[in-house]
Design a protein around this motif. Sequence first.
Motif, PDB file in Angstrom:
ATOM      1  N   GLU A 272      -5.405  -5.801   0.825  1.00  0.00           N
ATOM      2  CA  GLU A 272      -5.625  -4.837  -0.265  1.00  0.00           C
ATOM      3  C   GLU A 272      -7.122  -4.694  -0.467  1.00  0.00           C
ATOM      4  O   GLU A 272      -7.854  -5.678  -0.468  1.00  0.00           O
ATOM      5  N   THR A 273      -7.590  -3.457  -0.640  1.00  0.00           N
ATOM      6  CA  THR A 273      -9.021  -3.195  -0.806  1.00  0.00           C
ATOM      7  C   THR A 273      -9.248  -2.207  -1.935  1.00  0.00           C
ATOM      8  O   THR A 273      -8.507  -1.225  -2.075  1.00  0.00           O
ATOM      9  N   GLY A 274     -10.266  -2.489  -2.751  1.00  0.00           N
ATOM     10  CA  GLY A 274     -10.645  -1.593  -3.827  1.00  0.00           C
ATOM     11  C   GLY A 274     -11.951  -0.881  -3.487  1.00  0.00           C
ATOM     12  O   GLY A 274     -12.868  -1.481  -2.920  1.00  0.00           O
ATOM     13  N   TRP A 275     -12.029   0.393  -3.863  1.00  0.00           N
ATOM     14  CA  TRP A 275     -13.199   1.214  -3.568  1.00  0.00           C
ATOM     15  C   TRP A 275     -13.641   2.001  -4.799  1.00  0.00           C
ATOM     16  O   TRP A 275     -12.810   2.453  -5.587  1.00  0.00           O
ATOM     17  N   ALA A 276     -14.957   2.173  -4.933  1.00  0.00           N
ATOM     18  CA  ALA A 276     -15.524   3.136  -5.872  1.00  0.00           C
ATOM     19  C   ALA A 276     -16.143   4.249  -5.042  1.00  0.00           C
ATOM     20  O   ALA A 276     -16.768   3.980  -4.008  1.00  0.00           O
TER      21      ALA A 276
ATOM     22  N   GLU B  60       1.382  -2.630  -9.594  1.00  0.00           N
ATOM     23  CA  GLU B  60       2.397  -2.451  -8.555  1.00  0.00           C
ATOM     24  C   GLU B  60       1.814  -2.434  -7.151  1.00  0.00           C
ATOM     25  O   GLU B  60       2.561  -2.572  -6.167  1.00  0.00           O
ATOM     26  N   VAL B  61       0.507  -2.251  -7.034  1.00  0.00           N
ATOM     27  CA  VAL B  61      -0.137  -2.297  -5.718  1.00  0.00           C
ATOM     28  C   VAL B  61      -0.407  -3.756  -5.370  1.00  0.00           C
ATOM     29  O   VAL B  61      -1.136  -4.450  -6.076  1.00  0.00           O
TER      30      VAL B  61
ATOM     31  N   THR C  54      -7.480   1.845  -4.891  1.00  0.00           N
ATOM     32  CA  THR C  54      -7.023   0.586  -4.314  1.00  0.00           C
ATOM     33  C   THR C  54      -5.924   0.903  -3.306  1.00  0.00           C
ATOM     34  O   THR C  54      -5.039   1.720  -3.568  1.00  0.00           O
ATOM     35  N   VAL C  55      -6.003   0.269  -2.125  1.00  0.00           N
ATOM     36  CA  VAL C  55      -5.030   0.505  -1.059  1.00  0.00           C
ATOM     37  C   VAL C  55      -4.578  -0.826  -0.481  1.00  0.00           C
ATOM     38  O   VAL C  55      -5.407  -1.686  -0.147  1.00  0.00           O
ATOM     39  N   TYR C  56      -3.270  -0.998  -0.369  1.00  0.00           N
ATOM     40  CA  TYR C  56      -2.695  -2.168   0.307  1.00  0.00           C
ATOM     41  C   TYR C  56      -2.028  -1.691   1.586  1.00  0.00           C
ATOM     42  O   TYR C  56      -1.244  -0.731   1.581  1.00  0.00           O
ATOM     43  N   GLU C  57      -2.337  -2.366   2.702  1.00  0.00           N
ATOM     44  CA  GLU C  57      -1.751  -2.018   3.988  1.00  0.00           C
ATOM     45  C   GLU C  57      -1.200  -3.267   4.659  1.00  0.00           C
ATOM     46  O   GLU C  57      -1.882  -4.284   4.738  1.00  0.00           O
ATOM     47  N   GLN C  58       0.028  -3.184   5.128  1.00  0.00           N
ATOM     48  CA  GLN C  58       0.687  -4.281   5.826  1.00  0.00           C
ATOM     49  C   GLN C  58       1.064  -3.800   7.217  1.00  0.00           C
ATOM     50  O   GLN C  58       1.852  -2.868   7.375  1.00  0.00           O
ATOM     51  N   GLU C  59       0.481  -4.447   8.225  1.00  0.00           N
ATOM     52  CA  GLU C  59       0.719  -4.009   9.598  1.00  0.00           C
ATOM     53  C   GLU C  59       1.298  -5.106  10.477  1.00  0.00           C
ATOM     54  O   GLU C  59       1.671  -4.851  11.617  1.00  0.00           O
ATOM     55  N   GLY C  60       1.393  -6.342   9.960  1.00  0.00           N
ATOM     56  CA  GLY C  60       1.841  -7.451  10.793  1.00  0.00           C
ATOM     57  C   GLY C  60       3.320  -7.401  11.108  1.00  0.00           C
ATOM     58  O   GLY C  60       3.730  -7.490  12.269  1.00  0.00           O
ATOM     59  N   TRP C  61       4.159  -7.248  10.076  1.00  0.00           N
ATOM     60  CA  TRP C  61       5.592  -7.205  10.305  1.00  0.00           C
ATOM     61  C   TRP C  61       6.205  -5.971   9.619  1.00  0.00           C
ATOM     62  O   TRP C  61       7.322  -5.967   9.141  1.00  0.00           O
ATOM     63  N   GLY C  62       5.435  -4.901   9.653  1.00  0.00           N
ATOM     64  CA  GLY C  62       5.879  -3.634   9.086  1.00  0.00           C
ATOM     65  C   GLY C  62       4.696  -2.696   8.995  1.00  0.00           C
ATOM     66  O   GLY C  62       3.617  -2.984   9.517  1.00  0.00           O
ATOM     67  N   ASP C  63       4.892  -1.575   8.371  1.00  0.00           N
ATOM     68  CA  ASP C  63       3.775  -0.638   8.220  1.00  0.00           C
ATOM     69  C   ASP C  63       3.745  -0.074   6.797  1.00  0.00           C
ATOM     70  O   ASP C  63       3.571   1.118   6.582  1.00  0.00           O
ATOM     71  N   ARG C  64       3.939  -0.965   5.846  1.00  0.00           N
ATOM     72  CA  ARG C  64       3.976  -0.557   4.442  1.00  0.00           C
ATOM     73  C   ARG C  64       2.571  -0.225   3.939  1.00  0.00           C
ATOM     74  O   ARG C  64       1.590  -0.903   4.255  1.00  0.00           O
ATOM     75  N   VAL C  65       2.483   0.824   3.117  1.00  0.00           N
ATOM     76  CA  VAL C  65       1.235   1.180   2.465  1.00  0.00           C
ATOM     77  C   VAL C  65       1.516   1.456   0.989  1.00  0.00           C
ATOM     78  O   VAL C  65       2.560   2.008   0.628  1.00  0.00           O
ATOM     79  N   SER C  66       0.604   1.014   0.147  1.00  0.00           N
ATOM     80  CA  SER C  66       0.713   1.234  -1.295  1.00  0.00           C
ATOM     81  C   SER C  66      -0.684   1.538  -1.810  1.00  0.00           C
ATOM     82  O   SER C  66      -1.656   0.886  -1.414  1.00  0.00           O
ATOM     83  N   ALA C  67      -0.797   2.530  -2.691  1.00  0.00           N
ATOM     84  CA  ALA C  67      -2.119   2.930  -3.175  1.00  0.00           C
ATOM     85  C   ALA C  67      -2.051   3.351  -4.633  1.00  0.00           C
ATOM     86  O   ALA C  67      -1.013   3.784  -5.140  1.00  0.00           O
TER      87      ALA C  67
END
Length: 279
Positions: free
Chosen positions: A119-123, A164-165, A30-43
Motif C-alpha cells: 500500500e502506498t500513499g501519495w500527495a 477499507e484500503v 492511497t493504493v493497495y496492490e496485491q500481485e503475489g497470489w492474486g491481482d487485487r487492487v484497492s484505492a
Amino acid sequence: MKKLLILLLALCVFCGAANAQSAPDIILLTVYEQEGWGDRVSAGWVDEKGEVYTLEGSASAIGWPRTTEEQLAYLSKSDFRQHKGTLGSNDLFDLKGLILSVEAQDTKARPAACDAGTETGWALRYSGEKTEAIKLASSGDDVFENTDPNAQSLYLYLRRLFPEVTSYGGEMGPAGFIPVPVYAFVGLDPVWARSAVLKECLNDCEEGPIWQETADESVRELVLNGLVMGKANASMVTGGTYSFGFYDEDGRWLGGLEMYRGLLVASDGMYYIGYPPVS
C-alpha cells in the motif's frame, strides 16, 4: 482570521490546474496492490474539489494500469469508482496547505514481507502540464516513510479517511510522528518552567499584544507533561493567538509558546498537543 497571503496564492495552483481539465485533479491518493497470489487492487482518493472516492476490484478485470501517472488518469474517469462524500471547506483548505508544504524524500524502501501486497500513499501537486507525485509512505511488502511532518500528517489522514484500503502497521508499516514533549519542542528547560513566572498575552491583529491580568496556569502543566502529537496544518494566522512567556524573578524571558484554538503554533504551521494515555 486571515491566512497568510502566500498560502492563499499558492492554493491557486490547484484551482488553475482543475479548471484546465475536464475532471478535477486528484490531490491525495492511497493504493493497495496485491500481485503475489492474486491481482487485487484497492484505492481511495480526494480530488481538488474535496470529493472523496474509493475503488476496489481485480486489476485484470478493471484494466488497472501500471504507472502512477496512468493510474491518476484512470481513477479520474473510472466507471468502477464509488463516491464516498465531500470534505468540508476548512478540512480541504488545511489538506491543500499540507500538500503544498510537503517535501519529497529519497529514502529507500525496505523489504518487510512477501506476498502481503503493498500500500502506498501519495500527495499530488500540479503546475501547468507537470504533475509532481510526492510519496508519503508505503506499507506491506515494502516499507517506506517520508519523515517530513507534513507527509506524516497526510499519510495518517489517508489511513483515517480510507480504513477499507488495506494497509499495515508495526514492522510492516511506517512509524508515524513520534510524540515529543512540549518543553522539548519549544526549547524550554522544564526546571525553569516549573518555577518561573508565567505571563500571557492575546495577539490581536489590529491592537497588537494585549496582556492578560492572569495567565492560564494549565499551560504550565501542558508544557511540563504534555506531548506534541503531530502536525495539524501548515497555516499561520495574523491574530487571535495567545502567547505564553516564562520569566525568571528578574523579569528575564526564559522561553515560551504560542497557541491558537488548542493548537501549538510553530514556524511551519500548527501542531496537535495532548497528554499521554493513562495506563
